[in-house]
Design a protein around this motif. Structure first.
Motif, PDB file in Angstrom:
ATOM      1  N   PHE A   1      46.748  31.173  44.062  1.00 60.47           N
ATOM      2  CA  PHE A   1      45.931  32.375  43.896  1.00 60.47           C
ATOM      3  C   PHE A   1      46.144  32.936  42.499  1.00 60.47           C
ATOM      4  O   PHE A   1      47.286  33.099  42.049  1.00 60.47           O
ATOM      5  CB  PHE A   1      46.282  33.408  44.966  1.00 60.47           C
ATOM      6  CG  PHE A   1      46.058  32.893  46.364  1.00 60.47           C
ATOM      7  CD1 PHE A   1      44.778  32.661  46.830  1.00 60.47           C
ATOM      8  CD2 PHE A   1      47.127  32.600  47.189  1.00 60.47           C
ATOM      9  CE1 PHE A   1      44.565  32.155  48.108  1.00 60.47           C
ATOM     10  CE2 PHE A   1      46.932  32.108  48.469  1.00 60.47           C
ATOM     11  CZ  PHE A   1      45.639  31.885  48.924  1.00 60.47           C
ATOM     12  N   ASP A   2      45.048  33.227  41.819  1.00 61.38           N
ATOM     13  CA  ASP A   2      45.112  33.589  40.408  1.00 61.38           C
ATOM     14  C   ASP A   2      44.181  34.770  40.142  1.00 61.38           C
ATOM     15  O   ASP A   2      42.958  34.666  40.311  1.00 61.38           O
ATOM     16  CB  ASP A   2      44.693  32.388  39.555  1.00 61.38           C
ATOM     17  CG  ASP A   2      45.048  32.551  38.084  1.00 61.38           C
ATOM     18  OD1 ASP A   2      45.031  33.696  37.599  1.00 61.38           O
ATOM     19  OD2 ASP A   2      45.313  31.530  37.424  1.00 61.38           O
ATOM     20  N   ALA A   3      44.740  35.892  39.701  1.00 62.60           N
ATOM     21  CA  ALA A   3      43.948  37.083  39.419  1.00 62.60           C
ATOM     22  C   ALA A   3      42.980  36.876  38.257  1.00 62.60           C
ATOM     23  O   ALA A   3      41.994  37.612  38.128  1.00 62.60           O
ATOM     24  CB  ALA A   3      44.867  38.272  39.122  1.00 62.60           C
ATOM     25  N   GLN A   4      43.234  35.882  37.410  1.00 64.33           N
ATOM     26  CA  GLN A   4      42.305  35.598  36.306  1.00 64.33           C
ATOM     27  C   GLN A   4      40.958  35.082  36.817  1.00 64.33           C
ATOM     28  O   GLN A   4      39.968  35.110  36.081  1.00 64.33           O
ATOM     29  CB  GLN A   4      42.918  34.584  35.343  1.00 64.33           C
ATOM     30  CG  GLN A   4      43.751  35.200  34.239  1.00 64.33           C
ATOM     31  CD  GLN A   4      43.954  34.221  33.104  1.00 64.33           C
ATOM     32  OE1 GLN A   4      44.724  33.261  33.227  1.00 64.33           O
ATOM     33  NE2 GLN A   4      43.281  34.444  32.008  1.00 64.33           N
ATOM     34  N   LEU A   5      40.911  34.613  38.057  1.00 60.56           N
ATOM     35  CA  LEU A   5      39.664  34.115  38.643  1.00 60.56           C
ATOM     36  C   LEU A   5      38.888  35.209  39.367  1.00 60.56           C
ATOM     37  O   LEU A   5      37.892  34.936  40.032  1.00 60.56           O
ATOM     38  CB  LEU A   5      39.961  32.970  39.619  1.00 60.56           C
ATOM     39  CG  LEU A   5      40.402  31.661  38.972  1.00 60.56           C
ATOM     40  CD1 LEU A   5      40.948  30.705  40.022  1.00 60.56           C
ATOM     41  CD2 LEU A   5      39.229  31.014  38.225  1.00 60.56           C
ATOM     42  N   ARG A   6      39.317  36.463  39.220  1.00 55.31           N
ATOM     43  CA  ARG A   6      38.583  37.569  39.831  1.00 55.31           C
ATOM     44  C   ARG A   6      37.207  37.744  39.197  1.00 55.31           C
ATOM     45  O   ARG A   6      36.958  37.327  38.062  1.00 55.31           O
ATOM     46  CB  ARG A   6      39.344  38.881  39.660  1.00 55.31           C
ATOM     47  CG  ARG A   6      40.541  39.037  40.558  1.00 55.31           C
ATOM     48  CD  ARG A   6      41.102  40.439  40.430  1.00 55.31           C
ATOM     49  NE  ARG A   6      42.240  40.646  41.324  1.00 55.31           N
ATOM     50  CZ  ARG A   6      42.792  41.830  41.554  1.00 55.31           C
ATOM     51  NH1 ARG A   6      42.304  42.909  40.952  1.00 55.31           N
ATOM     52  NH2 ARG A   6      43.817  41.934  42.386  1.00 55.31           N
ATOM     53  N   GLU A   7      36.355  38.446  39.952  1.00 60.00           N
ATOM     54  CA  GLU A   7      35.051  38.849  39.450  1.00 60.00           C
ATOM     55  C   GLU A   7      35.227  39.763  38.227  1.00 60.00           C
ATOM     56  O   GLU A   7      36.316  40.307  37.992  1.00 60.00           O
ATOM     57  CB  GLU A   7      34.298  39.583  40.573  1.00 60.00           C
ATOM     58  CG  GLU A   7      32.907  40.093  40.219  1.00 60.00           C
ATOM     59  CD  GLU A   7      31.957  38.967  39.838  1.00 60.00           C
ATOM     60  OE1 GLU A   7      32.010  38.560  38.639  1.00 60.00           O
ATOM     61  OE2 GLU A   7      31.187  38.507  40.691  1.00 60.00           O
ATOM     62  N   ARG A   8      34.184  39.932  37.463  1.00 57.07           N
ATOM     63  CA  ARG A   8      34.190  40.898  36.361  1.00 57.07           C
ATOM     64  C   ARG A   8      34.454  42.293  36.912  1.00 57.07           C
ATOM     65  O   ARG A   8      34.005  42.640  38.002  1.00 57.07           O
ATOM     66  CB  ARG A   8      32.835  40.863  35.650  1.00 57.07           C
ATOM     67  CG  ARG A   8      32.723  41.782  34.437  1.00 57.07           C
ATOM     68  CD  ARG A   8      31.344  41.663  33.824  1.00 57.07           C
ATOM     69  NE  ARG A   8      31.150  42.558  32.698  1.00 57.07           N
ATOM     70  CZ  ARG A   8      29.988  42.720  32.065  1.00 57.07           C
ATOM     71  NH1 ARG A   8      28.928  42.029  32.455  1.00 57.07           N
ATOM     72  NH2 ARG A   8      29.875  43.569  31.047  1.00 57.07           N
ATOM     73  N   HIS A   9      35.197  43.096  36.159  1.00 53.19           N
ATOM     74  CA  HIS A   9      35.423  44.488  36.547  1.00 53.19           C
ATOM     75  C   HIS A   9      34.218  45.311  36.085  1.00 53.19           C
ATOM     76  O   HIS A   9      33.948  45.418  34.897  1.00 53.19           O
ATOM     77  CB  HIS A   9      36.715  45.014  35.915  1.00 53.19           C
ATOM     78  CG  HIS A   9      37.233  46.258  36.564  1.00 53.19           C
ATOM     79  ND1 HIS A   9      36.481  47.402  36.691  1.00 53.19           N
ATOM     80  CD2 HIS A   9      38.431  46.535  37.144  1.00 53.19           C
ATOM     81  CE1 HIS A   9      37.180  48.340  37.298  1.00 53.19           C
ATOM     82  NE2 HIS A   9      38.377  47.828  37.597  1.00 53.19           N
ATOM     83  N   TYR A  10      33.524  45.886  37.063  1.00 55.94           N
ATOM     84  CA  TYR A  10      32.298  46.626  36.764  1.00 55.94           C
ATOM     85  C   TYR A  10      32.522  48.123  36.578  1.00 55.94           C
ATOM     86  O   TYR A  10      31.547  48.889  36.519  1.00 55.94           O
ATOM     87  CB  TYR A  10      31.270  46.401  37.873  1.00 55.94           C
ATOM     88  CG  TYR A  10      30.758  44.990  37.947  1.00 55.94           C
ATOM     89  CD1 TYR A  10      30.019  44.428  36.908  1.00 55.94           C
ATOM     90  CD2 TYR A  10      31.014  44.201  39.067  1.00 55.94           C
ATOM     91  CE1 TYR A  10      29.557  43.131  36.972  1.00 55.94           C
ATOM     92  CE2 TYR A  10      30.539  42.894  39.148  1.00 55.94           C
ATOM     93  CZ  TYR A  10      29.819  42.375  38.101  1.00 55.94           C
ATOM     94  OH  TYR A  10      29.359  41.087  38.181  1.00 55.94           O
ATOM     95  N   GLY A  11      33.759  48.571  36.490  1.00 53.21           N
ATOM     96  CA  GLY A  11      34.042  49.968  36.202  1.00 53.21           C
ATOM     97  C   GLY A  11      33.357  50.917  37.169  1.00 53.21           C
ATOM     98  O   GLY A  11      33.456  50.769  38.389  1.00 53.21           O
ATOM     99  N   ALA A  12      32.652  51.914  36.624  1.00 57.23           N
ATOM    100  CA  ALA A  12      31.989  52.938  37.438  1.00 57.23           C
ATOM    101  C   ALA A  12      30.866  52.378  38.293  1.00 57.23           C
ATOM    102  O   ALA A  12      30.404  53.052  39.220  1.00 57.23           O
ATOM    103  CB  ALA A  12      31.457  54.046  36.526  1.00 57.23           C
TER     104      ALA A  12
END
Length: 215
Positions: free
Chosen positions: A77-88
């Motif tokens: 499991f790798d946090a670098q493979l997360r979705e883009r952070h879309y902020g607000a």
């Protein structure tokens, strides 16, 4: 030696069905998403993978669970493979984001590489750099092998552009369905040493939503 990577977008969630931006918010699969994960596992039953990697968000982890159990793998499991952070924008539907942040939405919709979402989001350029880094790391670690990567729609958008040379700001002219199979290959250390093998294969699925609301 080259490395083949099979990229799988997670199965459907309730927020996918509502066309709601998830980003880093940890949303589980819905019933349909679990069925898609099982179908994807069956669709990959004849493949052999030397390793499996997965985003640490539960919609990806739940999708990977079905696949790796059938393939006999233990995913990393790798946090670098997360979705883009879309902020607000996170937790809003596309329509809500457009109404609440019209100027920011215009930059988002036009794929402005430098635009950063308000409240801690990532720019497209920052996101792409993150995904390039993790895919190169995985490819180099498994030269001559075949690797499974379970991740998110935005990640697949970047991977397709990496493999085809399509610019970040070019309109998307390819689909990214939930739980479809997407194959790319790395041939060496150069940034251009990637190729597209197959994309959005979904013979194993009966129904799947694209990553964008108007597709």
């Amino acid at each position: 030696m080259s490395t083949r990577i099979c990229l799988v977008r997670h199965g459907e969630t309730a927020w996918n069905a509502e066309r709601r931006l998830q980003g880093h918010i940890d949303i589980p699969l819905n019933e349909k998403g679990h069925a898609q994960a099982r179908a994807t596992a069956a669709g990959l039953a004849g493949e052999r993978f030397s390793a499996a990697y997965c985003s640490d968000l539960q919609r990806a982890r739940q999708t990977a669970d079905s696949i790796v159990t059938r393939c006999g793998l233990a995913p990393e499991f790798d946090a670098q493979l997360r979705e883009r952070h879309y902020g607000a924008f996170q937790s809003l539907t596309y329509d809500e984001a457009r109404a609440r942040f019209p100027e920011a939405y215009r930059h988002f919709e036009s794929r402005d590489p430098a635009f950063v979402f308000p409240d801690g989001g990532e720019s497209l350029r920052e996101f792409a750099a993150r995904i390039h880094d993790v895919l190169h790391r995985i490819a180099r670690a498994h030269q001559g092998g075949q690797v499974l990567v379970v991740t998110h729609g935005g990640v697949l958008d970047i991977a397709h552009r990496l493999a085809t040379g399509k610019p970040l700001d070019a309109p998307r002219d390819f689909t990214i369905p939930n739980a479809a199979l997407n194959w790319i290959e790395w041939h060496g250390d150069s940034a251009t040493d990637w190729s597209l093998i197959a994309w959005a294969r979904q013979d194993h699925l009966t129904d799947s939503l694209d990553e964008l609301p108007d597709a």
